[in-house]
Each structure stands twice: as C-alpha cells, then as structure tokens.
Design a protein around this motif. Structure first.
Motif, PDB file in Angstrom:
ATOM      1  N   THR A  35       0.856  -1.208   0.110  1.00 37.03           N
ATOM      2  CA  THR A  35       0.008   0.129   0.094  1.00 37.03           C
ATOM      3  C   THR A  35       0.800   1.346  -0.070  1.00 37.03           C
ATOM      4  OG1 THR A  35      -1.973   1.160   0.974  1.00 37.03           O
ATOM      5  CG2 THR A  35      -0.127   0.121   2.568  1.00 37.03           C
ATOM      6  N   GLY A  36       0.519   2.376  -0.954  1.00 34.31           N
ATOM      7  CA  GLY A  36       1.331   3.564  -0.908  1.00 34.31           C
ATOM      8  C   GLY A  36       1.302   4.050   0.406  1.00 34.31           C
ATOM      9  N   ILE A  37       2.338   4.671   1.083  1.00 33.40           N
ATOM     10  CA  ILE A  37       2.601   5.603   1.996  1.00 33.40           C
ATOM     11  C   ILE A  37       3.410   6.763   1.917  1.00 33.40           C
ATOM     12  CG2 ILE A  37       3.604   5.417   4.334  1.00 33.40           C
ATOM     13  CD1 ILE A  37       3.001   2.250   4.527  1.00 33.40           C
ATOM     14  N   ASP A  38       2.670   7.989   1.616  1.00 32.84           N
ATOM     15  CA  ASP A  38       3.291   9.052   1.739  1.00 32.84           C
ATOM     16  C   ASP A  38       3.016  10.145   2.788  1.00 32.84           C
ATOM     17  OD1 ASP A  38       0.591   9.333   1.462  1.00 32.84           O
ATOM     18  OD2 ASP A  38       0.449  10.672  -0.612  1.00 32.84           O
ATOM     19  N   LYS A  39       2.451   9.767   3.784  1.00 30.51           N
ATOM     20  CA  LYS A  39       1.939  10.414   4.870  1.00 30.51           C
ATOM     21  C   LYS A  39       1.891   9.748   6.290  1.00 30.51           C
ATOM     22  CE  LYS A  39      -2.466  11.358   2.716  1.00 30.51           C
ATOM     23  NZ  LYS A  39      -3.552  12.333   2.544  1.00 30.51           N
ATOM     24  N   GLN A  40       1.788  10.370   7.251  1.00 24.57           N
ATOM     25  CA  GLN A  40       1.435   9.526   8.690  1.00 24.57           C
ATOM     26  C   GLN A  40       0.063   8.946   8.440  1.00 24.57           C
ATOM     27  OE1 GLN A  40       4.007   9.809  11.109  1.00 24.57           O
ATOM     28  NE2 GLN A  40       2.948   7.956  11.733  1.00 24.57           N
ATOM     29  N   GLU A  41      -0.917   9.521   8.062  1.00 25.38           N
ATOM     30  CA  GLU A  41      -2.055   9.026   8.006  1.00 25.38           C
ATOM     31  C   GLU A  41      -2.181   7.645   7.407  1.00 25.38           C
ATOM     32  OE1 GLU A  41      -2.726  13.464   8.593  1.00 25.38           O
ATOM     33  OE2 GLU A  41      -1.460  11.923   7.275  1.00 25.38           O
ATOM     34  N   ALA A  42      -1.528   7.600   6.256  1.00 27.24           N
ATOM     35  CA  ALA A  42      -1.393   6.249   5.276  1.00 27.24           C
ATOM     36  C   ALA A  42      -0.584   5.278   6.089  1.00 27.24           C
ATOM     37  CB  ALA A  42      -0.696   6.582   4.125  1.00 27.24           C
ATOM     38  N   LEU A  43       0.454   5.755   6.824  1.00 23.07           N
ATOM     39  CA  LEU A  43       1.245   4.400   7.410  1.00 23.07           C
ATOM     40  C   LEU A  43       0.374   4.070   8.706  1.00 23.07           C
ATOM     41  CD1 LEU A  43       3.726   2.840   8.115  1.00 23.07           C
ATOM     42  CD2 LEU A  43       4.649   5.105   9.165  1.00 23.07           C
ATOM     43  N   ASP A  44      -0.227   4.994   9.317  1.00 14.95           N
ATOM     44  CA  ASP A  44      -1.052   4.600  10.654  1.00 14.95           C
ATOM     45  C   ASP A  44      -2.276   3.723  10.238  1.00 14.95           C
ATOM     46  OD1 ASP A  44       0.423   6.163  12.114  1.00 14.95           O
ATOM     47  OD2 ASP A  44      -1.032   7.890  12.514  1.00 14.95           O
ATOM     48  N   GLN A  45      -2.865   3.913   9.148  1.00 11.28           N
ATOM     49  CA  GLN A  45      -3.925   3.026   8.579  1.00 11.28           C
ATOM     50  C   GLN A  45      -3.378   1.606   8.526  1.00 11.28           C
ATOM     51  OE1 GLN A  45      -7.176   3.886   5.932  1.00 11.28           O
ATOM     52  NE2 GLN A  45      -5.579   3.353   4.369  1.00 11.28           N
ATOM     53  N   ALA A  46      -2.296   1.564   7.525  1.00 10.26           N
ATOM     54  CA  ALA A  46      -1.776   0.211   7.441  1.00 10.26           C
ATOM     55  C   ALA A  46      -1.435  -0.455   8.526  1.00 10.26           C
ATOM     56  CB  ALA A  46      -0.380   0.254   6.404  1.00 10.26           C
ATOM     57  N   ILE A  47      -0.768   0.191   9.421  1.00 12.15           N
ATOM     58  CA  ILE A  47      -0.465  -0.437  10.886  1.00 12.15           C
ATOM     59  C   ILE A  47      -1.454  -0.845  11.531  1.00 12.15           C
ATOM     60  CG2 ILE A  47       0.886  -0.074  13.276  1.00 12.15           C
ATOM     61  CD1 ILE A  47       2.737   1.803  11.511  1.00 12.15           C
ATOM     62  N   LYS A  48      -2.475  -0.076  11.666  1.00  9.34           N
ATOM     63  CA  LYS A  48      -3.825  -0.650  12.275  1.00  9.34           C
ATOM     64  C   LYS A  48      -4.579  -1.828  11.909  1.00  9.34           C
ATOM     65  CE  LYS A  48      -8.211   1.377  13.706  1.00  9.34           C
ATOM     66  NZ  LYS A  48      -9.310   2.650  13.348  1.00  9.34           N
ATOM     67  N   VAL A  49      -4.707  -1.907  10.389  1.00 13.15           N
ATOM     68  CA  VAL A  49      -5.228  -3.008   9.894  1.00 13.15           C
ATOM     69  C   VAL A  49      -4.352  -4.098  10.046  1.00 13.15           C
ATOM     70  CG1 VAL A  49      -5.963  -3.784   7.683  1.00 13.15           C
ATOM     71  CG2 VAL A  49      -6.529  -1.621   8.142  1.00 13.15           C
ATOM     72  N   ALA A  50      -2.944  -3.899  10.009  1.00  9.92           N
ATOM     73  CA  ALA A  50      -2.151  -5.207   9.837  1.00  9.92           C
ATOM     74  C   ALA A  50      -1.867  -5.969  11.234  1.00  9.92           C
ATOM     75  CB  ALA A  50      -0.990  -4.844   9.165  1.00  9.92           C
ATOM     76  N   ARG A  51      -1.614  -4.941  12.368  1.00  9.84           N
ATOM     77  CA  ARG A  51      -1.581  -5.667  13.608  1.00  9.84           C
ATOM     78  C   ARG A  51      -2.381  -6.709  14.299  1.00  9.84           C
ATOM     79  NH1 ARG A  51       0.997  -0.286  16.811  1.00  9.84           N
ATOM     80  NH2 ARG A  51       3.189  -0.736  16.370  1.00  9.84           N
ATOM     81  N   GLY A  52      -2.026  -7.728  14.380  1.00  5.92           N
ATOM     82  CA  GLY A  52      -2.842  -8.928  14.750  1.00  5.92           C
ATOM     83  C   GLY A  52      -3.960  -9.199  13.692  1.00  5.92           C
ATOM     84  N   PHE A  53      -3.727  -9.061  12.322  1.00  5.21           N
ATOM     85  CA  PHE A  53      -4.841  -9.201  11.501  1.00  5.21           C
ATOM     86  C   PHE A  53      -5.582 -10.498  11.284  1.00  5.21           C
ATOM     87  CE2 PHE A  53      -5.872 -10.200   6.972  1.00  5.21           C
ATOM     88  CZ  PHE A  53      -6.717  -9.281   6.675  1.00  5.21           C
TER      89      PHE A  53
END
Length: 331
Positions: free
Chosen positions: A242-260
């Motif tokens: 997933t494209g990560i260009d800013k903090q919000e995009a990274l936070d979203q990816a981490i939120k979905v992925a943790r304990g997926f």
C-alpha cells in the motif's frame, strides 16, 4: 478487528524459505512525501512497527524514491525484505544489469531480496522478455551472481498478459498485481491470476488495494480500511503493498495489519456487492483502462505517445535523460 497491541503477522514467501509482513510499504508514494526527512521518518516508523516488505522501482520519481528509501533503511537493511523493479520495458539484458547496479547504489545495499520486471502492459511484453538477450537473461544472471535472491514481474493492465508471462516457462518466484474489491468484477487478477499462482507456489503480491489514489474512498464508496482489509484477506496473498506518503497512510496500514484477522467470506461478498455498480467500466481502476498510471519509460520503449499531464512525464521534462540521479532536495 485488529489488535492494536499485536504484532504484524508474517507470511510465507511462496515456496521459498522466507517470510514477509502481511502488509508492504509502497515505494512510489514515499516519493510524494514532503521531503526526505519526512520520508525517512515514515520508513523508520514502518520498520519499528514490524513492516518488513519494502517495495521500490528504478524509475519511480526518476530515482528519488530509491534514494530516499536507501537513506531510510541505512542501519536497518538487515531487518527488511527489500524489493525493487527493473525497467527495460522489452529492452535488452545489459540495460537491465546497468539498472540493477543503479538501484543497488541508490538503496545502499549489495543485494535485493526481490528484483522484478516492472509493469508488463503490452501484448508483446512476454515475448520481448523471454527472447535471447531479453530481460529474462538478466534475472537469471543477477540471481546466479547473488545480487538478488528472488525474481518476479509486476503489472496492472491486463490479467491475460500476466498469464502469458507465466506461460513463458520462466521460473518466477513472485508476481505482483492489483487486488481490491473492484478488481473482482472487472478484468480480474483475483479471478484469473491468483489461482494460477497458488497452483504453482509463486508468491502473490497485491498492490493498489485502495485503487491507486483512493478516488473511491474520497467519494464514499468504501473506506480505506475496508479496501485494505479486503485485499489482505484474499486467500494465497503473500503481502499487500500500500502506498505510504504521509503519517495517516502509515497509521492506517499498521492499524489494519496488527494482529490481522481476515474478513469472513460473507463480509467480502457484501463489500463486492456494494462496489459492483461502480466496477464495470473501470472508473476506479484507471490503471487498467487509461494512460493515467502508465509509466513514460514503458510507453517510450514501445514508441507510444505520452500523457503530458502525467506527474512522471512532467518530471521527465525536467531532465534530458533518466540518469538515476536524485533531485537536489533528496541529497
């Protein structure tokens, strides 16, 4: 739902003795970060959070994204599975090897974990790839020399071109393709390519989980989290980039992925039904039907006209050739 305290799961990389995080850090978008300092910060946070798969490409932002990622991974290289792509677009093996050396220099590493042919988009790409002195020879040579561990190809135009690449008989370790709820209904990589990769034990790498630049999310068709979670839930997918260009995009990816936890089949079916009215003409998958996501290097290699409104064409206009040197602000 995902557990915010849990680790990001690792998944097996095809038949190989390797694993990667279930979500991957997209290399193109990091070139859209405000500056190199911001890009490096995002990369550090991603590694610290447990994202191990890092995507990049020789031609992204004319070399800037590889340069920035190289700076971000300095001192952290051994913690990640690093991928970049070669951009011969049908041209010869010696060009591919020169591109590989440039990528290694920018990324500040002596090897790539995965090296892929970038963006197969035209019907004759498989033939050009496999011909004598084509890019297939470079992939073999780089692997033999230990400069790359695994090899593959990518593309977002047409699943039939992916199948033709597979049918060349080349021993690919990985294949990258768009996977999202819209794809299910239109020129479907999920329907045509994913089952073939599972059959062959090839690592399936998903991209464009939010359809490129998230137009469907901006228009309220679905949420970014839903789209990302759907793509990560598809059976047999190794990682979802997933494209990560800013903090919000990274936070979203981490939120979905943790304990997926994958979506249930009922949840996936309901989401596919919701997007179906918008899927039939490719309006949210313009990379399949328009010039919008075509890289200018690929079009020039085939003597095709360019989209002069493309960001990368505008970047190209600033230089006489793709030297691979970073922009001044990348230093």
């Amino acid at each position: 739902m995902a557990d915010s305290t849990a680790a990001i799961p690792q998944r097996k990389f095809g038949k190989a003795d390797a694993t990667v995080s279930c979500v991957g850090f997209g290399g193109h978008h990091v070139g859209d970060a405000t500056d190199v300092k911001e890009a490096v910060k995002l990369i550090h946070q991603a590694v610290d959070a447990g994202i191990t798969f890092f995507d990049n490409c020789w031609e992204y932002h004319r070399g800037k994204t590889e340069d920035w990622m190289g700076q971000g991974l300095k001192g952290r290289r051994e913690k990640v599975f690093l991928m970049s792509k070669v951009c011969t677009h049908g041209r010869d093996a010696d060009l591919a090897m020169r591109m590989l050396e440039q990528s290694l220099n920018r990324l500040q590493t002596d090897h790539l974990d995965l090296w892929q042919i970038h963006g197969v988009s035209f019907d004759n790409d498989p033939e050009l790839f496999i011909r004598p002195n084509g890019a297939a020879e470079a992939l073999r040579k780089a692997k033999e020399q230990g400069k790359v561990r695994f090899v593959g190809f990518t593309g977002h135009k047409d699943p039939d071109i992916h199948l033709a690449m597979l049918n060349t008989g080349f021993p690919f370790d990985a294949v990258q393709m768009p996977l999202n709820p819209f794809d299910y209904h239109f020129r479907s990589f999920q329907g045509k390519v994913l089952p073939e990769l599972q059959k062959r034990g090839i690592a399936a790498l998903g991209m464009k989980p939010i359809s490129g630049h998230g137009d469907a999310v901006k228009r309220g068709v679905l949420s970014g989290e839903e789209s990302l979670r759907y793509a990560m839930s598809l059976p047999g997918v190794t990682t979802t980039i997933t494209g990560i260009d800013k903090q919000e995009a990274l936070d979203q990816a981490i939120k979905v992925a943790r304990g997926f936890q994958p979506m249930t089949e009922q949840e996936m079916s309901a989401l596919r039904d919701r997007v179906k009215p918008y899927a039939g003409d490719g309006r949210y998958e313009l990379y399949k039907v328009s010039l919008k996501f075509d890289n200018p290097e690929a079009r020039m290699a085939h003597d095709f006209p360019l989209d002069m409104q493309s960001v990368e064409v505008k970047e190209m206009m600033k230089a006489t050739e793709n030297t691979g040197k970073p922009f001044p602000e990348a230093k």
